[in-house]
Design an enzyme around this catalytic site. Structure first.
Site, mmCIF file in Angstrom:
data_model
loop_
_atom_site.group_PDB
_atom_site.id
_atom_site.type_symbol
_atom_site.label_atom_id
_atom_site.label_comp_id
_atom_site.label_asym_id
_atom_site.label_seq_id
_atom_site.Cartn_x
_atom_site.Cartn_y
_atom_site.Cartn_z
ATOM 1 N N GLY A 188 0.829 -1.205 0.000
ATOM 2 C CA GLY A 188 0.000 0.000 0.000
ATOM 3 C C GLY A 188 0.856 1.244 0.000
ATOM 4 O O GLY A 188 0.598 2.210 0.720
ATOM 5 N N SER A 241 1.473 3.512 -2.327
ATOM 6 C CA SER A 241 1.271 4.552 -3.334
ATOM 7 C C SER A 241 0.716 5.866 -2.774
ATOM 8 O O SER A 241 0.876 6.916 -3.373
ATOM 9 C CB SER A 241 0.347 4.046 -4.446
ATOM 10 O OG SER A 241 -0.920 3.720 -3.918
ATOM 11 N N ASN A 287 -2.564 -7.539 -5.072
ATOM 12 C CA ASN A 287 -3.528 -7.347 -3.994
ATOM 13 C C ASN A 287 -3.083 -8.223 -2.826
ATOM 14 O O ASN A 287 -3.057 -9.453 -2.956
ATOM 15 C CB ASN A 287 -4.925 -7.753 -4.481
ATOM 16 C CG ASN A 287 -5.994 -7.561 -3.417
ATOM 17 O OD1 ASN A 287 -5.673 -7.261 -2.262
ATOM 18 N ND2 ASN A 287 -7.239 -7.731 -3.786
ATOM 19 N N SER A 319 -2.757 0.812 14.428
ATOM 20 C CA SER A 319 -3.559 2.033 14.568
ATOM 21 C C SER A 319 -3.927 2.220 16.025
ATOM 22 O O SER A 319 -4.003 1.251 16.787
ATOM 23 C CB SER A 319 -4.847 1.897 13.754
ATOM 24 O OG SER A 319 -5.781 2.896 14.126
ATOM 25 N N TYR A 351 -12.134 -2.531 11.981
ATOM 26 C CA TYR A 351 -10.771 -2.013 11.858
ATOM 27 C C TYR A 351 -10.004 -2.196 13.168
ATOM 28 O O TYR A 351 -8.828 -2.570 13.176
ATOM 29 C CB TYR A 351 -10.844 -0.530 11.470
ATOM 30 C CG TYR A 351 -9.546 0.081 11.041
ATOM 31 C CD1 TYR A 351 -8.914 -0.306 9.854
ATOM 32 C CD2 TYR A 351 -8.950 1.095 11.799
ATOM 33 C CE1 TYR A 351 -7.723 0.290 9.451
ATOM 34 C CE2 TYR A 351 -7.765 1.699 11.399
ATOM 35 C CZ TYR A 351 -7.157 1.294 10.216
ATOM 36 O OH TYR A 351 -5.978 1.888 9.821
#
Length: 243
Positions: free
Chosen positions: A8, A10, A60, A141, A154
């Site tokens: 991830g 980008s 992916n 997170s 999440y």
């Protein structure tokens, strides 16, 4: 050629990590992206403008076969290269109150963070073990540490990543491979664009959202040789949100 792979990579925090690692280290940066090739190319351009080297690699993280195929093909083309640093950053949010959360929104969020970590790290770990050196950094997170209302999926995914970080760290520390997690709070990125920054910053002792670059600096440190005695840790970077 020694390489660092950022999943991830980008946009957002992933992009900032790619650029920072290129500035701070000699690593050749592998920018993984899933769908946004334009953004991945922009990250590549930025790294090269700063004098670093990089390439983009599309897969992916949720698709185990695709991860294996793409990474094996890359290794075949770069026989002398070794991926020393793995940064598991790919993640998505599908926020909703739990009672209204669809099976799909639960599964997709869990799979991207958790299966993504497994698929990439498990496939590359043998080489790290043989090489007797490595850095694995998982982007968790604040939701995974303290839980966030409206983000049960999440929070579950990131909480699981923290548990995996601590367990794997103990398994492979003898081989000079560290495994750490970084847990950002509210960071200004595409992912937080929808949030009401003015209201939310009242909850943050530092009274502001963080910048992606601030997260990238701590990741870059953990990826360096200077951090060789830090493993199994969760580094919170959240402006003191629940201190």
């Amino acid at each position: 050629m020694k390489c660092a792979l950022i999943t991830g990579g980008s946009r957002g925090i992933g992009k900032a990590i790619c650029v920072q690692l290129a500035k701070d280290t000699d690593y050749h940066i592998l920018i993984n992206y899933n769908s946004n090739e334009t953004a991945a190319r922009q990250t590549l351009t930025e790294i090269e403008a700063n004098g670093g080297t990089a390439e983009i690699i599309q897969f992916n993280v949720v698709d185990a076969d695709q991860v294996k195929t793409k990474l094996d093909a890359w290794q075949e083309d770069n026989k002398d290269a070794i991926i020393e640093v793995i940064i598991n950053n790919a993640g998505i949010t599908k926020d909703n109150l739990f009672m209204w959360m669809t099976q799909n929104d639960w599964q997709n969020v869990i799979n991207t963070s958790l299966d993504g970590f497994y698929n990439v790290t498990n496939h590359l770990i043998q080489k790290l073990l043989r090489n007797r050196y490595g850095r694995i950094i998982n982007i968790a997170s604040v939701s995974g540490v303290k839980g966030t209302a409206g983000q049960t999926n999440y929070s579950a995914a990131k909480g699981a990543i923290i548990g995996a970080t601590k367990a794997l760290a103990q398994e492979i520390a003898k081989r000079n491979i560290t495994v750490n997690a970084v847990a950002p709070g509210f960071i200004r990125t595409d992912m937080t664009n929808e949030l009401d920054e003015k209201e939310l910053k009242k909850l943050i002792p530092a009274n502001r959202f963080g910048e992606a670059e601030e997260v990238a600096h701590i990741v870059s440190f953990l990826a360096s040789k200077k951090a060789s005695y830090i493993t199994g840790e969760v580094i919170n970077i959240n402006g003191g949100i629940y201190s």
